[in-house]
Design an enzyme around this catalytic site. Structure first.
Site, PDB file in Angstrom:
ATOM      1  N   SER A 293       0.747  -1.350   0.095  1.00 54.31           N
ATOM      2  CA  SER A 293       0.146  -0.230  -0.216  1.00 54.31           C
ATOM      3  C   SER A 293       1.353   1.216   0.194  1.00 54.31           C
ATOM      4  O   SER A 293       2.106   1.287   0.264  1.00 54.31           O
ATOM      5  CB  SER A 293      -0.806   0.091   1.000  1.00 54.31           C
ATOM      6  OG  SER A 293      -1.338   1.309   1.177  1.00 54.31           O
ATOM      7  N   VAL A 294       0.805   2.202  -0.391  1.00 52.25           N
ATOM      8  CA  VAL A 294       1.394   3.552  -0.834  1.00 52.25           C
ATOM      9  C   VAL A 294       0.783   4.538   0.294  1.00 52.25           C
ATOM     10  O   VAL A 294       1.520   5.618   0.102  1.00 52.25           O
ATOM     11  CB  VAL A 294       0.906   4.837  -1.676  1.00 52.25           C
ATOM     12  CG1 VAL A 294       1.241   3.609  -3.323  1.00 52.25           C
ATOM     13  CG2 VAL A 294       0.191   5.058  -2.066  1.00 52.25           C
ATOM     14  N   ARG A 295       0.155   3.938   1.529  1.00 50.19           N
ATOM     15  CA  ARG A 295      -0.137   4.727   2.883  1.00 50.19           C
ATOM     16  C   ARG A 295       1.128   4.805   3.900  1.00 50.19           C
ATOM     17  O   ARG A 295       0.996   5.748   4.275  1.00 50.19           O
ATOM     18  CB  ARG A 295      -1.495   4.101   3.484  1.00 50.19           C
ATOM     19  CG  ARG A 295      -2.990   3.774   3.193  1.00 50.19           C
ATOM     20  CD  ARG A 295      -3.711   3.102   3.403  1.00 50.19           C
ATOM     21  NE  ARG A 295      -3.191   2.382   4.274  1.00 50.19           N
ATOM     22  CZ  ARG A 295      -2.709   2.027   5.419  1.00 50.19           C
ATOM     23  NH1 ARG A 295      -2.901   2.600   6.340  1.00 50.19           N
ATOM     24  NH2 ARG A 295      -2.677   1.024   6.156  1.00 50.19           N
ATOM     25  N   THR A 296       2.027   3.798   3.327  1.00 52.07           N
ATOM     26  CA  THR A 296       3.203   4.299   4.307  1.00 52.07           C
ATOM     27  C   THR A 296       4.270   3.825   3.369  1.00 52.07           C
ATOM     28  O   THR A 296       4.472   3.315   2.540  1.00 52.07           O
ATOM     29  CB  THR A 296       2.683   2.876   5.269  1.00 52.07           C
ATOM     30  OG1 THR A 296       3.316   1.579   5.364  1.00 52.07           O
ATOM     31  CG2 THR A 296       1.932   2.780   5.811  1.00 52.07           C
ATOM     32  N   ASP A 395      -8.033   0.303  -0.507  1.00 51.37           N
ATOM     33  CA  ASP A 395      -7.301  -0.721   1.332  1.00 51.37           C
ATOM     34  C   ASP A 395      -8.071  -0.591   2.746  1.00 51.37           C
ATOM     35  O   ASP A 395      -8.987   0.005   2.359  1.00 51.37           O
ATOM     36  CB  ASP A 395      -5.901   0.661   1.559  1.00 51.37           C
ATOM     37  CG  ASP A 395      -4.831  -1.047   2.488  1.00 51.37           C
ATOM     38  OD1 ASP A 395      -5.353  -1.606   2.156  1.00 51.37           O
ATOM     39  OD2 ASP A 395      -4.186  -0.109   2.777  1.00 51.37           O
TER      40      ASP A 395
END
Length: 548
Positions: A293-296, A395
């Protein structure tokens, strides 16, 4: 062709299908409810895999006293979903999760406990500890208790059935399904149908799904007139590729700061971390961000592994080396007991040997667009579980997939049963079904088998971690080349699903959640809208977008 009749037909024997069948029969005992399973009931489907250290189901009981409640849970779903989770569906899960779990407990489900109450753990995407587990077998235990309950109340179960298409009557109402039962054609008429067929991991070369998970449910629903949403968002993450077992590496194992090397013995992660981001920081973040995921900053680890594999610096089994031999045995047993024991039984001692880690497709966030009662918008057709879309967004919090199966399995089962009561006559066998039977039993040719294998390779390379426009167009071109010549329903479904996934990913020109476009690496506010795909008037996919 073998013809059967029932009031409610449930397709899929995992947690969602089992719950839907149970609720349909429990709410209206006079109805004939039939559950068809691709393999053997209790062992087939993704729910029944023991594939990780901690497979959990979320419910905001607040057993750990950290302030969890339905409102906090609701906000976590919206935040993790990147603005693309349906608030109405998320609200239903937040408000009903505890009740649905309590019902499972009343059926005999026992969670890991201490101090007189179940233990809750905090998984990725959650701000509170709300995931309940039965070790790594939570999904299997859910199906076990529901199977026992279904048999006791008279749900008819038919095993070894692969449903390949839905059938509609002259009024456009779904009235049954056709498929194969031990390689022989079968047609089941029904007053209502519930799809609970799971995702499509098996269409990719690397996955942790059983053989039946090929996206047939999406293909069937699409042809029947349902809409598909958020199809560009699905979960890919690190898993063991050698020894050859289906097991995900997440949470505690990353906190042990493993050493990652390619086939040349090089520690490669440092080459993919931008300035100011340390390798140790990325690995630590991975403990709370299992799927890519591009979140972190954990995204750099998945990108690094993927690019090493694509560059030919992986092992013969498409992996990189994962080494925790610096960790003492007692620490491993304490921090990751299921992982340690599972791999020990597979012949690997983590205190002395490296394993090989690859990237595998695990779970899908998108699927059939449903309302709060699992209705698909097509009369007579309902859906629940991983085959559906809308609740998870770009997500999802870890532990949300299983509770989704219970909340919407409950609602879809009851809504379908209520609908079936209003249908006076069971549908008669349409003439077209007789024509379909010859296509269903047609074996996959050698040429079609090659096409299946090539599509699996292509999908893995172009549709998983790193996506670019040219790669996505290669997928669409391949499908366009092979679809006109396709005469086999199995290959046809797989190509259709690939086309829908690639089209959704190509349309979204940004990066968000589990969708990473290397040519559009940033998240854009203008793209905070859902991509919806349905069958157009020409039979080809039509794309629309909307905002909540």
């Amino acid at each position: 062709m073998n013809e059967l009749r029932c009031d409610v037909l449930v397709i899929g024997g995992g947690a969602a299908g089992s719950r839907a069948a149970y609720e349909a029969k429990r709410s209206h005992p006079q109805l004939e409810v039939t559950l068809v399973v691709a393999g053997k009931y209790g062992t087939s489907g993704s729910t029944n895999l023991i594939a990780s250290e901690s497979l959990g189901i979320n419910a905001p009981f607040n057993y750990m006293g950290d302030g969890d409640d339905p409102d906090v849970y609701f906000q976590d779903m919206l935040d993790t979903g990147g603005g693309l989770s349906d608030p109405d569906l998320c609200r239903v899960i937040a408000d009903e999760a505890c009740t649905r779990v309590e019902e499972l407990m009343a059926l005999g489900l026992e969670f890991d406990s201490e101090a007189g109450h179940p233990v809750q753990r905090k998984l990725s995407g959650c701000t509170k500890a709300r995931s309940l587990t039965c070790g790594g077998a939570t999904g299997r235990e859910i199906v076990r208790v529901l199977k026992k309950a279904n048999i006791s109340i008279g749900v008819q179960v038919i095993e070894d059935v692969r449903i390949l298409d839905l059938v509609k009557d002259d009024n456009g109402r779904v009235c049954g399904a056709v498929g194969l039962n031990e390689k022989k054609p079968i047609f089941i008429t029904a007053r209502a149908v519930i799809l609970a067929t799971g995702g499509a991991g098996r269409i990719f070369r690397k996955n942790v799904n059983p053989p039946s998970i090929e996206g047939d449910g999406w293909a069937m629903a699409y042809r029947a007139g349902a809409r598909l949403v958020n199809m560009e968002f699905f979960q890919v993450g690190p898993a063991v590729v050698k020894p050859k077992v289906q097991f995900i590496i997440h949470s505690h194992m990353w906190r042990l700061q493993p050493k990652l090397t390619n086939v040349h013995g090089e520690e490669f992660l440092k080459h993919y971390c931008p300035e100011g981001v340390e390798v140790a920081e990325v690995i630590e973040a991975k403990a709370m961000s299992y799927p890519f995921s591009v979140r972190t900053v954990a995204k750099y680890l998945d990108i690094a592994i993927f690019k090493e594999l694509m560059a030919g610096r992986g092992t013969l089994d498409d992996g990189v080396y994962f080494d925790v031999t610096h960790v003492e045995e007692e620490v491993l047993k304490q921090r990751a007991p299921i992982t340690y024991d599972f791999l020990k039984r597979a012949g690997v001692d983590l205190t002395r040997e490296k394993i090989e880690l690859g990237l595998v497709v695990q779970n899908f966030n998108g699927g059939i667009l449903i309302d709060v009662n699992g209705f698909t918008g097509v009369e007579g057709l309902y859906a629940a579980g991983e085959v559906t879309g809308g609740v998870h967004g770009a997500d999802r919090p870890g532990g949300n997939n299983l509770i989704d199966t219970q909340v919407f399995g409950y609602r879809a089962g009851r809504a379908a049963a209520e609908y079936a009561l209003g249908q006076k006559e069971k549908s008669k066998l349409p003439v077209i079904v007789q024509d379909m039977s010859s296509e269903l039993v047609k074996p996959v040719t050698e040429e079609e088998q090659v096409a299946l294998q090539r599509s699996a390779d292509l999908y893995y390379r172009e549709l998983t971690i790193v996506r670019r426009a040219e790669g996505l167009r290669r997928v669409l071109d391949y499908i366009s080349e092979h679809k006109p010549n396709n005469q086999n329903n199995i290959l046809g479904n797989r190509l259709l699903v690939g086309q829908i996934l690639a089209l959704a990913a190509l349309t979204r020109e940004e990066s968000r959640g589990t969708h990473y476009r290397e040519d559009f690496p940033d998240s854009e506010p203008a793209w905070q809208q859902r991509i919806i795909i349905s069958q157009g008037t020409n039979g080809e996919p039509a794309v629309t977008a909307d905002k909540f």
